[in-house]
Scaffold this motif. Structure first.
Motif, PDB file in Angstrom:
ATOM      1  N   ARG A 181       0.833  -1.211   0.000  1.00 50.15           N
ATOM      2  CA  ARG A 181       0.000   0.000   0.000  1.00 50.15           C
ATOM      3  C   ARG A 181       0.865   1.258   0.000  1.00 50.15           C
ATOM      4  NH1 ARG A 181      -5.471  -0.574   3.542  1.00 50.15           N
ATOM      5  NH2 ARG A 181      -6.007  -2.732   3.020  1.00 50.15           N
ATOM      6  N   LEU A 182       1.956   1.238   0.770  1.00 50.85           N
ATOM      7  CA  LEU A 182       2.836   2.405   0.808  1.00 50.85           C
ATOM      8  C   LEU A 182       3.452   2.670  -0.567  1.00 50.85           C
ATOM      9  CD1 LEU A 182       4.775   1.856   4.175  1.00 50.85           C
ATOM     10  CD2 LEU A 182       2.776   3.310   3.772  1.00 50.85           C
ATOM     11  N   MET A 183       3.861   1.605  -1.243  1.00 51.53           N
ATOM     12  CA  MET A 183       4.447   1.780  -2.572  1.00 51.53           C
ATOM     13  C   MET A 183       3.402   2.264  -3.574  1.00 51.53           C
ATOM     14  SD  MET A 183       7.167   1.681  -4.453  1.00 51.53           S
ATOM     15  CE  MET A 183       8.479   0.559  -3.933  1.00 51.53           C
ATOM     16  N   ARG A 184       2.211   1.679  -3.535  1.00 56.29           N
ATOM     17  CA  ARG A 184       1.153   2.108  -4.465  1.00 56.29           C
ATOM     18  C   ARG A 184       0.801   3.575  -4.260  1.00 56.29           C
ATOM     19  NH1 ARG A 184      -1.176  -3.076  -3.239  1.00 56.29           N
ATOM     20  NH2 ARG A 184      -2.646  -2.146  -1.759  1.00 56.29           N
ATOM     21  N   ARG A 185       0.862   4.020  -3.022  1.00 57.76           N
ATOM     22  CA  ARG A 185       0.500   5.406  -2.693  1.00 57.76           C
ATOM     23  C   ARG A 185       1.374   6.408  -3.435  1.00 57.76           C
ATOM     24  NH1 ARG A 185       1.720   9.432   1.323  1.00 57.76           N
ATOM     25  NH2 ARG A 185      -0.196  10.443   2.081  1.00 57.76           N
ATOM     26  N   ALA A 239       3.624   0.091  -9.139  1.00 56.50           N
ATOM     27  CA  ALA A 239       3.959  -0.592  -7.888  1.00 56.50           C
ATOM     28  C   ALA A 239       3.967  -2.103  -8.086  1.00 56.50           C
ATOM     29  CB  ALA A 239       2.967  -0.208  -6.797  1.00 56.50           C
ATOM     30  N   GLU A 240       2.988  -2.596  -8.826  1.00 52.86           N
ATOM     31  CA  GLU A 240       2.946  -4.043  -9.104  1.00 52.86           C
ATOM     32  C   GLU A 240       4.217  -4.496  -9.800  1.00 52.86           C
ATOM     33  OE1 GLU A 240       0.670  -7.176 -12.054  1.00 52.86           O
ATOM     34  OE2 GLU A 240      -0.300  -5.261 -11.612  1.00 52.86           O
ATOM     35  N   ARG A 241       4.624  -3.758 -10.826  1.00 53.72           N
ATOM     36  CA  ARG A 241       5.824  -4.137 -11.565  1.00 53.72           C
ATOM     37  C   ARG A 241       7.058  -4.143 -10.654  1.00 53.72           C
ATOM     38  NH1 ARG A 241       2.707  -5.942 -14.296  1.00 53.72           N
ATOM     39  NH2 ARG A 241       2.091  -5.432 -16.433  1.00 53.72           N
ATOM     40  N   LEU A 242       7.197  -3.116  -9.863  1.00 51.92           N
ATOM     41  CA  LEU A 242       8.365  -3.017  -8.975  1.00 51.92           C
ATOM     42  C   LEU A 242       8.353  -4.101  -7.903  1.00 51.92           C
ATOM     43  CD1 LEU A 242       8.525   0.852  -8.435  1.00 51.92           C
ATOM     44  CD2 LEU A 242      10.079  -0.533  -9.818  1.00 51.92           C
ATOM     45  N   LEU A 243       7.198  -4.325  -7.299  1.00 51.70           N
ATOM     46  CA  LEU A 243       7.102  -5.274  -6.196  1.00 51.70           C
ATOM     47  C   LEU A 243       7.288  -6.714  -6.660  1.00 51.70           C
ATOM     48  CD1 LEU A 243       4.111  -3.527  -4.454  1.00 51.70           C
ATOM     49  CD2 LEU A 243       6.300  -3.976  -3.333  1.00 51.70           C
ATOM     50  N   VAL A 244       6.665  -7.063  -7.768  1.00 55.42           N
ATOM     51  CA  VAL A 244       6.752  -8.444  -8.247  1.00 55.42           C
ATOM     52  C   VAL A 244       8.175  -8.780  -8.693  1.00 55.42           C
ATOM     53  CG1 VAL A 244       5.975 -10.052 -10.041  1.00 55.42           C
ATOM     54  CG2 VAL A 244       4.308  -8.601  -8.860  1.00 55.42           C
ATOM     55  N   SER A 245       8.820  -7.841  -9.356  1.00 58.87           N
ATOM     56  CA  SER A 245      10.181  -8.091  -9.836  1.00 58.87           C
ATOM     57  C   SER A 245      11.238  -7.854  -8.765  1.00 58.87           C
ATOM     58  CB  SER A 245      10.490  -7.197 -11.040  1.00 58.87           C
ATOM     59  OG  SER A 245      10.548  -5.831 -10.649  1.00 58.87           O
ATOM     60  N   GLY A 246      10.866  -7.142  -7.697  1.00 56.85           N
ATOM     61  CA  GLY A 246      11.850  -6.778  -6.678  1.00 56.85           C
ATOM     62  C   GLY A 246      12.894  -5.811  -7.202  1.00 56.85           C
ATOM     63  N   GLU A 247      12.515  -5.003  -8.182  1.00 57.49           N
ATOM     64  CA  GLU A 247      13.477  -4.126  -8.853  1.00 57.49           C
ATOM     65  C   GLU A 247      13.902  -2.952  -7.965  1.00 57.49           C
ATOM     66  OE1 GLU A 247      13.916  -1.452 -12.958  1.00 57.49           O
ATOM     67  OE2 GLU A 247      12.022  -2.445 -12.469  1.00 57.49           O
ATOM     68  N   MET A 248      15.183  -2.684  -7.989  1.00 55.44           N
ATOM     69  CA  MET A 248      15.742  -1.499  -7.356  1.00 55.44           C
ATOM     70  C   MET A 248      16.040  -0.491  -8.457  1.00 55.44           C
ATOM     71  SD  MET A 248      16.383  -2.084  -3.979  1.00 55.44           S
ATOM     72  CE  MET A 248      17.841  -1.097  -3.656  1.00 55.44           C
ATOM     73  N   VAL A 249      15.554   0.744  -8.319  1.00 55.66           N
ATOM     74  CA  VAL A 249      15.735   1.742  -9.371  1.00 55.66           C
ATOM     75  C   VAL A 249      16.739   2.802  -8.927  1.00 55.66           C
ATOM     76  CG1 VAL A 249      13.442   1.360 -10.322  1.00 55.66           C
ATOM     77  CG2 VAL A 249      13.746   3.102  -8.558  1.00 55.66           C
ATOM     78  N   GLU A 250      17.482   3.327  -9.904  1.00 56.03           N
ATOM     79  CA  GLU A 250      18.423   4.397  -9.606  1.00 56.03           C
ATOM     80  C   GLU A 250      17.673   5.705  -9.373  1.00 56.03           C
ATOM     81  OE1 GLU A 250      21.783   4.836 -12.151  1.00 56.03           O
ATOM     82  OE2 GLU A 250      22.578   2.849 -11.662  1.00 56.03           O
ATOM     83  N   SER A 251      18.370   6.662  -8.800  1.00 59.13           N
ATOM     84  CA  SER A 251      17.730   7.869  -8.298  1.00 59.13           C
ATOM     85  C   SER A 251      16.955   8.637  -9.364  1.00 59.13           C
ATOM     86  CB  SER A 251      18.769   8.774  -7.634  1.00 59.13           C
ATOM     87  OG  SER A 251      19.822   9.082  -8.521  1.00 59.13           O
ATOM     88  N   GLU A 252      17.502   8.767 -10.580  1.00 59.81           N
ATOM     89  CA  GLU A 252      16.808   9.512 -11.644  1.00 59.81           C
ATOM     90  C   GLU A 252      15.466   8.862 -11.973  1.00 59.81           C
ATOM     91  OE1 GLU A 252      17.463  12.337 -13.021  1.00 59.81           O
ATOM     92  OE2 GLU A 252      19.534  12.742 -12.426  1.00 59.81           O
ATOM     93  N   GLN A 253      15.452   7.546 -12.054  1.00 58.99           N
ATOM     94  CA  GLN A 253      14.211   6.835 -12.339  1.00 58.99           C
ATOM     95  C   GLN A 253      13.250   6.940 -11.162  1.00 58.99           C
ATOM     96  OE1 GLN A 253      14.771   2.745 -13.485  1.00 58.99           O
ATOM     97  NE2 GLN A 253      12.610   2.392 -13.922  1.00 58.99           N
ATOM     98  N   ALA A 254      13.798   6.892  -9.960  1.00 56.92           N
ATOM     99  CA  ALA A 254      12.958   7.033  -8.765  1.00 56.92           C
ATOM    100  C   ALA A 254      12.261   8.385  -8.748  1.00 56.92           C
ATOM    101  CB  ALA A 254      13.806   6.847  -7.503  1.00 56.92           C
TER     102      ALA A 254
END
Length: 252
Positions: free
Chosen positions: A145-149, A156-171
């Motif tokens: 819920r925090l990520m979806r917010r 959020a689904e894509r990030l959570l399911v893959s466990g992806e860590m993104v670099e600062s510019e993408q964040a």
């Protein structure tokens, strides 16, 4: 007792700096001291709080080697309860908290940042995200819920399911963080955001903030974390194998 949270006052704003070398791994003592420091800052009447870490790692998340060494399920559950208590304390803090993400923020480090009002991150090759699935864990509903917010349901689904860590510019582009600056200036920018907020009429700001952040507090209610189920997942043989492989990799 070792001090693991540094307190630095900047006028009406107090900086609480995670200070457990080398990577600010979160064990129960760090989490307990963070809770104490947050409550102490509020009791002292501060106008806002900066939560910082570094250098180069805001927080590496939970101390996995410590957790793997615990003797039984009860001790493991108690350690996780202390972490979620710290997250709830941040989420429910009655004054604004700005995260100064001066480095990487995986897993539990990302959770703490998501509990804050505003996130300033170091520009450059620093990563943030919830990488639980990569070590065999499922992120609890409340954390999702925090990520979806902040990034929306689909992303959020894509990030959570893959466990992806993104670099600062993408964040920054996806709204996971609010601002980027050079790594040495991160706490100062977080402080500047709070100081600007403090120039506004205080009561309306705090009342509006409480309404706007009710969903953050709600997300971390125990029924949305399901700690017993989470601990069962932690003890699953496949998860244990993934966690021990991670520890072995970090030790090289």
């Amino acid at each position: 007792m070792t001090t693991l949270i540094k307190r630095i006052d900047h006028g009406d704003v107090r900086e609480l700096r995670l200070d457990r070398a080398p990577v600010n791994a979160l064990n129960p003592m760090v989490c307990a001291q963070l809770v104490e420091a947050l409550r102490g800052a509020v009791a002292d009447g501060v106008g806002g709080i900066v939560l910082s870490g570094g250098p180069k790692v805001f927080s590496a998340g939970l101390d996995v080697p410590f957790l793997l060494a615990l003797p039984d399920r009860d001790a493991l559950k108690a350690a996780w309860e202390q972490f979620f208590l710290a997250a709830r304390e941040l989420a429910a803090c009655p004054v604004a908290v700005a995260a100064a993400i001066n480095g990487h923020a995986p897993a539990g480090g990302c959770v703490l940042a998501l509990c804050c009002d505003y996130r300033v991150m170091a520009s450059g090759p620093y990563r943030i995200g919830l990488n639980e699935t990569r070590v065999g864990l499922a992120a609890p509903d409340g954390i999702q819920r925090l990520m979806r917010r902040v990034v929306g349901a689909h992303r959020a689904e894509r990030l959570l399911v893959s466990g992806e860590m993104v670099e600062s510019e993408q964040a920054l582009a996806m709204g996971l963080v609010d601002e980027l600056t050079d790594i040495d200036g991160v706490p100062a920018r977080a402080l500047a955001w709070l100081q600007a907020l403090l120039q506004l009429p205080r009561k309306p700001v705090l009342a509006t903030r409480a309404i706007a952040r009710a969903d953050v507090v709600e997300a971390l209610r125990p029924e949305h974390i399901g700690l017993d189920h989470f601990v069962d997942g932690w003890n699953d043989p496949d998860t244990q194998a993934g966690l021990r492989a991670l520890v072995a990799k970090l030790g090289k």
